[in-house]
Scaffold this motif. Structure first.
Motif, PDB file in Angstrom:
ATOM      1  N   LYS A   1      12.796  14.301  -2.975  1.00  0.00           N
ATOM      2  CA  LYS A   1      11.494  14.958  -2.846  1.00  0.00           C
ATOM      3  C   LYS A   1      10.547  14.056  -2.064  1.00  0.00           C
ATOM      4  O   LYS A   1      10.653  12.843  -2.082  1.00  0.00           O
ATOM      5  CB  LYS A   1      10.918  15.260  -4.229  1.00  0.00           C
ATOM      6  N   ALA A   2       9.595  14.681  -1.385  1.00  0.00           N
ATOM      7  CA  ALA A   2       8.567  13.937  -0.668  1.00  0.00           C
ATOM      8  C   ALA A   2       7.534  13.435  -1.677  1.00  0.00           C
ATOM      9  O   ALA A   2       7.064  14.192  -2.521  1.00  0.00           O
ATOM     10  CB  ALA A   2       7.896  14.819   0.376  1.00  0.00           C
ATOM     11  N   VAL A   3       7.224  12.140  -1.591  1.00  0.00           N
ATOM     12  CA  VAL A   3       6.309  11.504  -2.531  1.00  0.00           C
ATOM     13  C   VAL A   3       5.267  10.711  -1.749  1.00  0.00           C
ATOM     14  O   VAL A   3       5.604   9.996  -0.810  1.00  0.00           O
ATOM     15  CB  VAL A   3       7.084  10.554  -3.478  1.00  0.00           C
ATOM     16  N   ALA A   4       4.002  10.858  -2.147  1.00  0.00           N
ATOM     17  CA  ALA A   4       2.925  10.054  -1.568  1.00  0.00           C
ATOM     18  C   ALA A   4       2.729   8.851  -2.483  1.00  0.00           C
ATOM     19  O   ALA A   4       2.575   9.004  -3.692  1.00  0.00           O
ATOM     20  CB  ALA A   4       1.646  10.864  -1.470  1.00  0.00           C
ATOM     21  N   LEU A   5       2.775   7.645  -1.905  1.00  0.00           N
ATOM     22  CA  LEU A   5       2.696   6.410  -2.681  1.00  0.00           C
ATOM     23  C   LEU A   5       1.596   5.497  -2.170  1.00  0.00           C
ATOM     24  O   LEU A   5       1.291   5.495  -0.984  1.00  0.00           O
ATOM     25  CB  LEU A   5       3.996   5.611  -2.535  1.00  0.00           C
ATOM     26  N   THR A   6       1.062   4.709  -3.070  1.00  0.00           N
ATOM     27  CA  THR A   6       0.147   3.633  -2.697  1.00  0.00           C
ATOM     28  C   THR A   6       0.646   2.359  -3.355  1.00  0.00           C
ATOM     29  O   THR A   6       1.247   2.396  -4.431  1.00  0.00           O
ATOM     30  CB  THR A   6      -1.296   3.911  -3.158  1.00  0.00           C
ATOM     31  N   GLY A   7       0.406   1.262  -2.708  1.00  0.00           N
ATOM     32  CA  GLY A   7       0.802  -0.030  -3.252  1.00  0.00           C
ATOM     33  C   GLY A   7       0.443  -1.133  -2.282  1.00  0.00           C
ATOM     34  O   GLY A   7      -0.101  -0.887  -1.204  1.00  0.00           O
ATOM     35  N   GLU A   8       0.766  -2.358  -2.667  1.00  0.00           N
ATOM     36  CA  GLU A   8       0.497  -3.503  -1.808  1.00  0.00           C
ATOM     37  C   GLU A   8       1.786  -3.912  -1.118  1.00  0.00           C
ATOM     38  O   GLU A   8       2.849  -4.002  -1.756  1.00  0.00           O
ATOM     39  CB  GLU A   8      -0.026  -4.684  -2.625  1.00  0.00           C
ATOM     40  N   VAL A   9       1.700  -4.164   0.177  1.00  0.00           N
ATOM     41  CA  VAL A   9       2.870  -4.582   0.942  1.00  0.00           C
ATOM     42  C   VAL A   9       3.197  -6.024   0.567  1.00  0.00           C
ATOM     43  O   VAL A   9       2.390  -6.930   0.759  1.00  0.00           O
ATOM     44  CB  VAL A   9       2.619  -4.472   2.463  1.00  0.00           C
ATOM     45  N   THR A  10       4.387  -6.225  -0.003  1.00  0.00           N
ATOM     46  CA  THR A  10       4.807  -7.574  -0.392  1.00  0.00           C
ATOM     47  C   THR A  10       5.806  -8.167   0.591  1.00  0.00           C
ATOM     48  O   THR A  10       6.018  -9.374   0.593  1.00  0.00           O
ATOM     49  CB  THR A  10       5.402  -7.585  -1.817  1.00  0.00           C
ATOM     50  N   ALA A  11       6.426  -7.322   1.404  1.00  0.00           N
ATOM     51  CA  ALA A  11       7.346  -7.792   2.441  1.00  0.00           C
ATOM     52  C   ALA A  11       7.421  -6.723   3.524  1.00  0.00           C
ATOM     53  O   ALA A  11       7.318  -5.537   3.237  1.00  0.00           O
ATOM     54  CB  ALA A  11       8.726  -8.054   1.865  1.00  0.00           C
ATOM     55  N   ALA A  12       7.597  -7.177   4.749  1.00  0.00           N
ATOM     56  CA  ALA A  12       7.745  -6.255   5.880  1.00  0.00           C
ATOM     57  C   ALA A  12       8.636  -6.915   6.923  1.00  0.00           C
ATOM     58  O   ALA A  12       8.400  -8.058   7.315  1.00  0.00           O
ATOM     59  CB  ALA A  12       6.394  -5.921   6.481  1.00  0.00           C
ATOM     60  N   GLU A  13       9.680  -6.190   7.311  1.00  0.00           N
ATOM     61  CA  GLU A  13      10.579  -6.702   8.329  1.00  0.00           C
ATOM     62  C   GLU A  13      11.136  -5.536   9.121  1.00  0.00           C
ATOM     63  O   GLU A  13      11.722  -4.616   8.537  1.00  0.00           O
ATOM     64  CB  GLU A  13      11.718  -7.490   7.689  1.00  0.00           C
ATOM     65  N   GLY A  14      10.916  -5.540  10.403  1.00  0.00           N
ATOM     66  CA  GLY A  14      11.384  -4.442  11.250  1.00  0.00           C
ATOM     67  C   GLY A  14      10.730  -3.140  10.828  1.00  0.00           C
ATOM     68  O   GLY A  14       9.512  -3.057  10.708  1.00  0.00           O
TER      69      GLY A  14
END
Length: 133
Positions: free
Chosen positions: A66-79
């Motif tokens: 299912k499509a879900v809208a989420l909020t949160g803090e980015v703790t890691a990002a790669e590519g």
């Protein structure tokens, strides 16, 4: 042309058209456009992870595919991958989209599963809806 030849030619044409239509359906029939879909649920990354951790079967039944809208803090990002709150792994649809580590992020994506070993919820086809820097 003989009547038999015309019938054989018609059968071959129907089989080819049917085969092509079947191929297109199998290859693209499941394609979704999560970006334009209405989110079935709006929640936080922490709440989503908590629900999967407490009862994986119930959460899978509720959220899976299912499509879900989420909020949160980015703790890691790669590519084209961003991790929210250390527990929600999102594969971004747009390979040029980037998430800023430490920044709040809102996105929409499709829940594809829960890795109970790593205790991570996995989403794909994610689109960033709002990012603060």
């Amino acid at each position: 042309m003989s009547k038999t030849f015309k019938i054989a030619l018609g059968v071959i044409a129907v089989v080819l058209i049917g085969g092509f239509a079947g191929y297109k359906y199998v290859m693209t029939g499941g394609a979704r456009h999560v970006e334009t879909e209405e989110a079935a649920f709006t929640t936080t990354a922490a709440q989503l992870t908590k629900e999967f951790g407490e009862n994986e079967q119930a959460a899978s039944k509720k959220y899976l595919n299912k499509a879900v809208a989420l909020t949160g803090e980015v703790t890691a990002a790669e590519g084209n991958t961003a991790t929210l709150n250390g527990t929600v792994l999102c594969t971004l649809h747009d390979s040029t989209a980037t998430a800023t580590v430490g920044a709040p992020l809102s996105l929409k994506g499709r829940v594809v599963g829960y890795d109970d070993l790593m205790q991570e919820v996995r989403l794909d086809e994610c689109f960033i809806t709002e990012q603060k820097k």
